[in-house]
Design an enzyme around this catalytic site. Structure first.
Site, PDB file in Angstrom:
ATOM      1  N   MET A  39       0.842  -1.202   0.000  1.00 19.34           N
ATOM      2  CA  MET A  39       0.000   0.000   0.000  1.00 19.34           C
ATOM      3  C   MET A  39       0.878   1.253   0.000  1.00 19.34           C
ATOM      4  O   MET A  39       0.410   2.349   0.316  1.00 19.34           O
ATOM      5  CB  MET A  39      -0.937  -0.003   1.210  1.00 19.34           C
TER       6      MET A  39
ATOM      7  N   HIS B 206       9.401  -3.384   3.225  1.00 13.28           N
ATOM      8  CA  HIS B 206       8.941  -3.614   1.845  1.00 13.28           C
ATOM      9  C   HIS B 206      10.133  -3.906   0.927  1.00 13.28           C
ATOM     10  O   HIS B 206      10.085  -4.803   0.079  1.00 13.28           O
ATOM     11  CB  HIS B 206       8.229  -2.372   1.302  1.00 13.28           C
TER      12      HIS B 206
ATOM     13  N   GLN C 231     -10.458  -2.506   2.233  1.00 14.97           N
ATOM     14  CA  GLN C 231      -9.976  -3.166   3.446  1.00 14.97           C
ATOM     15  C   GLN C 231      -9.903  -2.229   4.649  1.00 14.97           C
ATOM     16  O   GLN C 231      -9.447  -2.621   5.714  1.00 14.97           O
ATOM     17  CB  GLN C 231      -8.618  -3.828   3.212  1.00 14.97           C
TER      18      GLN C 231
ATOM     19  N   GLY D 218       4.949 -10.205   4.083  1.00 11.57           N
ATOM     20  CA  GLY D 218       5.729 -10.078   5.309  1.00 11.57           C
ATOM     21  C   GLY D 218       5.099 -10.864   6.448  1.00 11.57           C
ATOM     22  O   GLY D 218       3.874 -10.928   6.559  1.00 11.57           O
TER      23      GLY D 218
ATOM     24  N   GLN E  87      -2.896 -12.141   7.906  1.00 16.48           N
ATOM     25  CA  GLN E  87      -3.154 -11.895   6.482  1.00 16.48           C
ATOM     26  C   GLN E  87      -2.498 -12.981   5.632  1.00 16.48           C
ATOM     27  O   GLN E  87      -3.107 -13.492   4.679  1.00 16.48           O
ATOM     28  CB  GLN E  87      -2.602 -10.518   6.120  1.00 16.48           C
TER      29      GLN E  87
ATOM     30  N   SER F 241       4.353   1.426   7.716  1.00 13.35           N
ATOM     31  CA  SER F 241       4.044   2.709   7.072  1.00 13.35           C
ATOM     32  C   SER F 241       3.357   3.634   8.063  1.00 13.35           C
ATOM     33  O   SER F 241       3.449   4.853   7.965  1.00 13.35           O
ATOM     34  CB  SER F 241       3.114   2.474   5.880  1.00 13.35           C
ATOM     35  N   ARG F 242       2.646   3.038   9.014  1.00  9.38           N
ATOM     36  CA  ARG F 242       1.897   3.854   9.983  1.00  9.38           C
ATOM     37  C   ARG F 242       2.813   4.533  10.999  1.00  9.38           C
ATOM     38  O   ARG F 242       2.386   5.470  11.660  1.00  9.38           O
ATOM     39  CB  ARG F 242       0.864   2.991  10.714  1.00  9.38           C
TER      40      ARG F 242
HETATM   41  P1  AMP Z   1       1.545  -2.928   3.453  1.00 13.99           P
HETATM   42  O1  AMP Z   1       2.072  -1.892   2.521  1.00 13.99           O
HETATM   43  O2  AMP Z   1       1.561  -2.506   4.880  1.00 13.99           O
HETATM   44  O3  AMP Z   1       0.213  -3.471   2.999  1.00 13.99           O
HETATM   45  O4  AMP Z   1       2.560  -4.151   3.385  1.00 13.99           O
HETATM   46  C1  AMP Z   1       2.909  -4.735   2.159  1.00 13.99           C
HETATM   47  C2  AMP Z   1       3.688  -5.997   2.447  1.00 13.99           C
HETATM   48  O5  AMP Z   1       4.861  -5.669   3.177  1.00 13.99           O
HETATM   49  C3  AMP Z   1       2.892  -6.986   3.313  1.00 13.99           C
HETATM   50  O6  AMP Z   1       3.137  -8.307   2.848  1.00 13.99           O
HETATM   51  C4  AMP Z   1       3.480  -6.765   4.680  1.00 13.99           C
HETATM   52  O7  AMP Z   1       3.386  -7.907   5.523  1.00 13.99           O
HETATM   53  C5  AMP Z   1       4.933  -6.460   4.336  1.00 13.99           C
HETATM   54  N1  AMP Z   1       5.556  -5.730   5.436  1.00 13.99           N
HETATM   55  C6  AMP Z   1       5.041  -4.670   6.122  1.00 13.99           C
HETATM   56  N2  AMP Z   1       5.878  -4.305   7.114  1.00 13.99           N
HETATM   57  C7  AMP Z   1       6.933  -5.143   7.056  1.00 13.99           C
HETATM   58  C8  AMP Z   1       8.140  -5.283   7.813  1.00 13.99           C
HETATM   59  N3  AMP Z   1       8.413  -4.494   8.851  1.00 13.99           N
HETATM   60  N4  AMP Z   1       9.005  -6.262   7.474  1.00 13.99           N
HETATM   61  C9  AMP Z   1       8.738  -7.096   6.420  1.00 13.99           C
HETATM   62  N5  AMP Z   1       7.617  -7.014   5.673  1.00 13.99           N
HETATM   63  C10 AMP Z   1       6.736  -6.058   5.979  1.00 13.99           C
END
Ligand code: AMP
Length: 280
Positions: free
Chosen positions: A30, A37, A61, A147, A153, A186-187
């Protein structure tokens, strides 16, 4: 890096690459990219000849419009990060491109989407499953990378891929953390400096609970301890702290050799909702 905002040109590009014998690794995100990422992109690049990253803040979502509106959007720095790491393809559609019509499909994953995130974010995983299905149909990767940070998820996507016979492999990769242990998210960029310190309670609670469980304490007493730990931090509100079977997400009452338990937690730090987890 090739950047696509529309589906048809991306599909045409990837069809040609597949015919040429390339393999495609896919990382759906996202945006508001961080090292977590990027670690997924790097693995996708090392295991495939082409890495595709998608950036799409999926309205389906989110449980509230304000959470959706406040989700960080940093497409320019994201693009730079992806170029720097060598990602070959970025897909960043807008909502109308992905949702051309009002959707009616709903997903039900049984227990998997009723506990933890599912309990506090009703409908969230149905929205995740919908967008992941659409993205997998569009990109048709050989391998998709997720991740461990979003373990529930991943468990749901694993079921989705198996039940709907998607023809690909999926992989979960370790959570990248800041030096003090805070899981990258990201948050996190929405946290003030003081909140950033308080957010460490999520990681600390997992480390403490793991130690206590390994030393033989019961899950019930450990949950009590963790509740007290969270209560001692102002401006932080615990939503859940659970010990579950990492495969079927059954809530565990006792730790046993036969399962691979995972500790999962979610909490609000101010207005920012964070999650984290750790295998026992
Ligand atoms: P998001 O952009 O938050 O939807 O995350 C996109 C992907 O990055 C998802 O598969 C997450 O599980 C993974 N992800 C988010 N944070 C981390 C992290 N700290 N380490 C590894 N993967 C991550």
């Amino acid at each position: 890096m090739q950047i696509f905002r529309e589906i048809a040109p991306l599909k045409a590009f990837l069809v040609e690459k597949r015919v040429q014998g390339h393999t495609i690794g896919f990382v759906p995100t996202m945006g508001a990219l961080h090292e977590g990422h990027i670690s997924l992109i790097q693995t996708a690049l090392s295991e495939n000849s082409i890495a595709v990253c998608s950036i799409f803040v999926n309205p389906a979502q989110f449980n509230s419009i304000s959470d959706l509106d406040k989700y960080p959007r940093t497409i320019e720095s994201d693009t730079e990060m992806l170029k720097r790491v060598g990602c070959q393809v970025l897909f960043c559609p807008d909502a109308q491109t992905i949702y051309t019509q009002q959707h009616v499909v709903k997903f039900d994953f049984g227990l998997l989407d009723k506990v933890m995130e599912g309990e506090f974010r009703p409908g969230h995983f149905s929205g995740v499953a919908l967008v992941v299905s659409k993205l997998l149909h569009i990109v048709e990767p050989h391998i998709a990378y997720f991740g461990q940070k979003d373990w529930q998820q991943f468990a749901i996507i694993k079921k989705l891929v198996a039940d709907l016979s998607f023809n690909l492999m999926i992989k979960s990769l370790p959570t990248m953390r800041e030096r003090d242990g805070l899981a990258m998210s990201s948050r996190n960029m929405r946290l003030s400096e003081a909140q950033r310190q308080k957010a460490l309670v999520l990681y600390n609670s997992l480390v403490l609970a793991k130690e206590e469980l390994i030393s033989g304490k019961s899950i019930e007493s450990v949950k009590c301890l963790i509740n007290n730990l969270y209560s001692s931090v102002t401006d932080v509100k615990l939503e859940y702290f659970e010990v579950v079977d990492s495969e079927n997400l059954n809530l565990l009452q006792h730790v046993s050799q036969s399962q691979q338990p995972i500790l999962c937690t979610a909490a609000y730090v101010g207005e920012v909702r964070l999650i984290d987890n750790m295998f026992l």
